[in-house]
Design a protein around this motif. Structure first.
Motif, PDB file in Angstrom:
ATOM      1  N   GLY A 146       0.720  -1.127  -0.003  1.00 29.78           N
ATOM      2  CA  GLY A 146      -0.089   0.043  -0.167  1.00 29.78           C
ATOM      3  C   GLY A 146       0.900   1.306   0.070  1.00 29.78           C
ATOM      4  O   GLY A 146       0.514   2.413  -0.626  1.00 29.78           O
ATOM      5  N   VAL A 147       1.931   1.300   0.709  1.00 28.99           N
ATOM      6  CA  VAL A 147       2.728   2.470   0.733  1.00 28.99           C
ATOM      7  C   VAL A 147       3.466   2.481  -0.438  1.00 28.99           C
ATOM      8  O   VAL A 147       3.548   3.819  -1.177  1.00 28.99           O
ATOM      9  N   MET A 148       3.862   1.484  -1.353  1.00 25.37           N
ATOM     10  CA  MET A 148       4.500   1.711  -2.452  1.00 25.37           C
ATOM     11  C   MET A 148       3.554   2.249  -3.762  1.00 25.37           C
ATOM     12  O   MET A 148       3.951   2.991  -4.506  1.00 25.37           O
ATOM     13  N   LYS A 149       2.411   1.907  -3.543  1.00 28.09           N
ATOM     14  CA  LYS A 149       1.205   2.369  -4.297  1.00 28.09           C
ATOM     15  C   LYS A 149       1.112   3.770  -4.100  1.00 28.09           C
ATOM     16  O   LYS A 149       0.852   4.491  -5.071  1.00 28.09           O
ATOM     17  N   THR A 150       1.175   4.386  -2.721  1.00 25.89           N
ATOM     18  CA  THR A 150       1.103   5.710  -2.642  1.00 25.89           C
ATOM     19  C   THR A 150       2.093   6.382  -3.368  1.00 25.89           C
ATOM     20  O   THR A 150       1.838   7.496  -3.604  1.00 25.89           O
ATOM     21  N   VAL A 151       3.540   6.041  -2.807  1.00 24.05           N
ATOM     22  CA  VAL A 151       4.546   6.622  -3.778  1.00 24.05           C
ATOM     23  C   VAL A 151       4.248   6.793  -5.033  1.00 24.05           C
ATOM     24  O   VAL A 151       4.646   7.918  -5.563  1.00 24.05           O
ATOM     25  N   VAL A 152       3.996   5.772  -5.738  1.00 25.60           N
ATOM     26  CA  VAL A 152       3.681   5.817  -7.281  1.00 25.60           C
ATOM     27  C   VAL A 152       2.772   6.699  -7.849  1.00 25.60           C
ATOM     28  O   VAL A 152       2.833   7.475  -8.604  1.00 25.60           O
ATOM     29  N   THR A 153       1.565   6.705  -6.839  1.00 24.85           N
ATOM     30  CA  THR A 153       0.569   7.603  -7.229  1.00 24.85           C
ATOM     31  C   THR A 153       0.846   8.849  -7.103  1.00 24.85           C
ATOM     32  O   THR A 153       0.443  10.039  -7.835  1.00 24.85           O
ATOM     33  N   LYS A 155       4.065  10.376  -6.636  1.00 24.21           N
ATOM     34  CA  LYS A 155       5.345  10.701  -7.027  1.00 24.21           C
ATOM     35  C   LYS A 155       6.108  11.185  -5.857  1.00 24.21           C
ATOM     36  O   LYS A 155       6.901  12.314  -6.152  1.00 24.21           O
ATOM     37  N   SER A 156       5.911  10.826  -4.682  1.00 25.85           N
ATOM     38  CA  SER A 156       6.371  11.321  -3.629  1.00 25.85           C
ATOM     39  C   SER A 156       6.902  10.387  -2.516  1.00 25.85           C
ATOM     40  O   SER A 156       6.301   9.362  -2.399  1.00 25.85           O
ATOM     41  N   VAL A 157       8.068  10.398  -1.798  1.00 26.45           N
ATOM     42  CA  VAL A 157       8.653   9.436  -0.791  1.00 26.45           C
ATOM     43  C   VAL A 157       8.332   9.708   0.416  1.00 26.45           C
ATOM     44  O   VAL A 157       8.890   9.270   1.258  1.00 26.45           O
ATOM     45  N   GLU A 158       7.596  10.738   0.756  1.00 28.80           N
ATOM     46  CA  GLU A 158       7.138  11.145   1.910  1.00 28.80           C
ATOM     47  C   GLU A 158       6.719  10.150   2.928  1.00 28.80           C
ATOM     48  O   GLU A 158       6.787  10.055   4.085  1.00 28.80           O
ATOM     49  N   ILE A 204      12.118   2.063  -6.088  1.00 32.38           N
ATOM     50  CA  ILE A 204      11.004   3.269  -6.190  1.00 32.38           C
ATOM     51  C   ILE A 204      11.581   4.543  -5.579  1.00 32.38           C
ATOM     52  O   ILE A 204      11.236   5.567  -6.209  1.00 32.38           O
ATOM     53  N   TYR A 205      12.227   4.417  -4.434  1.00 32.79           N
ATOM     54  CA  TYR A 205      12.721   5.530  -3.748  1.00 32.79           C
ATOM     55  C   TYR A 205      13.739   6.111  -4.629  1.00 32.79           C
ATOM     56  O   TYR A 205      13.656   7.524  -4.846  1.00 32.79           O
ATOM     57  N   ALA A 206      14.593   5.548  -5.253  1.00 35.61           N
ATOM     58  CA  ALA A 206      15.525   6.324  -6.321  1.00 35.61           C
ATOM     59  C   ALA A 206      14.776   6.822  -7.378  1.00 35.61           C
ATOM     60  O   ALA A 206      15.319   7.982  -7.701  1.00 35.61           O
ATOM     61  N   ILE A 207      13.839   6.339  -7.939  1.00 40.61           N
ATOM     62  CA  ILE A 207      13.012   6.923  -8.932  1.00 40.61           C
ATOM     63  C   ILE A 207      12.222   8.195  -8.536  1.00 40.61           C
ATOM     64  O   ILE A 207      12.367   9.116  -9.319  1.00 40.61           O
ATOM     65  N   SER A 212      11.530  18.064  -5.394  1.00 42.66           N
ATOM     66  CA  SER A 212      10.471  19.141  -6.009  1.00 42.66           C
ATOM     67  C   SER A 212       9.200  18.283  -6.191  1.00 42.66           C
ATOM     68  O   SER A 212       8.150  18.975  -6.205  1.00 42.66           O
ATOM     69  N   SER A 213       9.339  16.913  -6.577  1.00 42.09           N
ATOM     70  CA  SER A 213       8.056  16.440  -6.540  1.00 42.09           C
ATOM     71  C   SER A 213       7.263  15.947  -5.365  1.00 42.09           C
ATOM     72  O   SER A 213       6.080  15.729  -5.246  1.00 42.09           O
ATOM     73  N   SER A 214       7.872  16.182  -4.114  1.00 40.92           N
ATOM     74  CA  SER A 214       7.437  15.951  -2.827  1.00 40.92           C
ATOM     75  C   SER A 214       7.074  17.099  -2.233  1.00 40.92           C
ATOM     76  O   SER A 214       6.362  17.046  -1.136  1.00 40.92           O
ATOM     77  N   LYS A 215       7.419  18.267  -2.656  1.00 43.03           N
ATOM     78  CA  LYS A 215       7.108  19.519  -2.015  1.00 43.03           C
ATOM     79  C   LYS A 215       5.711  19.771  -1.834  1.00 43.03           C
ATOM     80  O   LYS A 215       5.194  20.192  -0.639  1.00 43.03           O
ATOM     81  N   PRO A 216       4.960  19.503  -2.668  1.00 43.47           N
ATOM     82  CA  PRO A 216       3.450  20.033  -2.638  1.00 43.47           C
ATOM     83  C   PRO A 216       2.744  18.836  -1.581  1.00 43.47           C
ATOM     84  O   PRO A 216       1.723  19.243  -1.140  1.00 43.47           O
ATOM     85  N   ILE A 217       3.404  17.714  -1.514  1.00 40.52           N
ATOM     86  CA  ILE A 217       2.519  16.729  -0.505  1.00 40.52           C
ATOM     87  C   ILE A 217       3.030  17.297   0.967  1.00 40.52           C
ATOM     88  O   ILE A 217       2.367  17.163   1.843  1.00 40.52           O
ATOM     89  N   VAL A 218       4.310  17.621   1.005  1.00 40.92           N
ATOM     90  CA  VAL A 218       4.594  18.170   2.189  1.00 40.92           C
ATOM     91  C   VAL A 218       3.723  19.352   2.961  1.00 40.92           C
ATOM     92  O   VAL A 218       3.266  19.169   3.959  1.00 40.92           O
ATOM     93  N   GLU A 219       3.476  20.180   1.835  1.00 38.41           N
ATOM     94  CA  GLU A 219       2.843  21.305   2.346  1.00 38.41           C
ATOM     95  C   GLU A 219       1.295  20.958   2.613  1.00 38.41           C
ATOM     96  O   GLU A 219       0.655  21.302   3.524  1.00 38.41           O
ATOM     97  N   ASP A 220       0.744  19.749   1.948  1.00 32.22           N
ATOM     98  CA  ASP A 220      -0.476  19.275   1.884  1.00 32.22           C
ATOM     99  C   ASP A 220      -0.501  18.818   3.461  1.00 32.22           C
ATOM    100  O   ASP A 220      -1.582  18.978   4.140  1.00 32.22           O
TER     101      ASP A 220
END
Length: 240
Positions: A146-153, A155-158, A204-207, A212-220
């Protein structure tokens, strides 16, 4: 060969201990805020059950004391985690934690151990406990999916900390090697799965590690409430 087995077992103990201690930061936050917020106690309760079964397995199987030592440590750590949930959770979560801990960590665990100790003997006892422990480990190892699916969806490793993925990979690899050396497939199968899942997580983490891809997620996350459990996948889950 015996020296190699001992060295690999000790290395596995060290890595597993680090995995057991990885949620310490989360519980430091819980104690500081006097609240478990929206964190879920179920992963910790399941890890406690899993660690207890592996501890018993290590005690009853000759030459497997390294399995019992690290999981015995895990039992102590997970009891502390569950106790902190009972202390700082809101009434609803406290009730849920108490019921689950009572059913899984007292009722089911006690029934299993008493049945194995007094009604089973020799290899049969070892095989039954090993089989139950392996099945529980496999179920717990499925949690990273489930965590890997969230990361792919997203595009954040948060939601997938690098160190936890690395420890899962190392822990699974070391204990798989140990299992091969001692020809213990109850240890080998679930830890082999953990090693593969850890490798996939690192890829997946390396990808998706681009900040920059995780910044919006952090703000949310800063604007909303935190709902994800910070427990490592069995890591956790994971452990033996």
């Amino acid at each position: 060969m015996e020296n190699l087995v001992f060295i690999i077992g000790v290395i596995g103990n060290i890595i597993s201990i680090l995995m057991f201690l990885s949620p310490v930061g989360t519980f430091r936050r819980i104690v500081r805020n006097q609240s478990t917020e929206d964190f879920d106690s179920l992963p910790y309760i399941c890890t406690l059950l899993n660690s207890a079964l592996w501890t018993y397995y290590g005690l009853i199987k000759p030459g497997s004391y390294l399995v019992s030592t690290v999981n015995g440590f895990g039992v102590i750590v997970e009891i502390i985690y569950v106790a902190l949930f009972l202390l700082f959770a809101n009434p609803k979560m406290r009730k849920k934690t108490a019921i689950l801990a009572g059913v899984l960590n007292v009722g089911i665990l006690a029934t299993t151990l008493l049945y194995a100790q007094f009604l089973l003997h020799g290899e049969t006892r070892i095989n039954v406990i090993g089989f139950l422990s392996t099945c529980l480990n496999i179920v717990m190892y499925s949690s990273p999916l489930g965590v890997m699916k969230t990361v792919v969806t997203t595009k954040s490793v948060e939601y997938m900390p690098f160190l936890l993925s690395l420890f899962l990979f190392l822990n699974g690899g070391v204990w798989t090697f140990y299992a091969v050396l001692v020809a213990d497939w109850f240890l080998g199968v679930p830890n082999g799965m953990g090693w593969l899942l850890g490798a996939v997580q690192l890829v997946i983490y390396a990808i998706y590690r681009n900040p920059s891809s995780s910044k919006p997620i952090v703000e949310d996350l800063e604007q909303g409430s935190q709902t994800e459990s910070l427990l490592p996948p069995s890591s956790t889950s994971t452990l033996l």
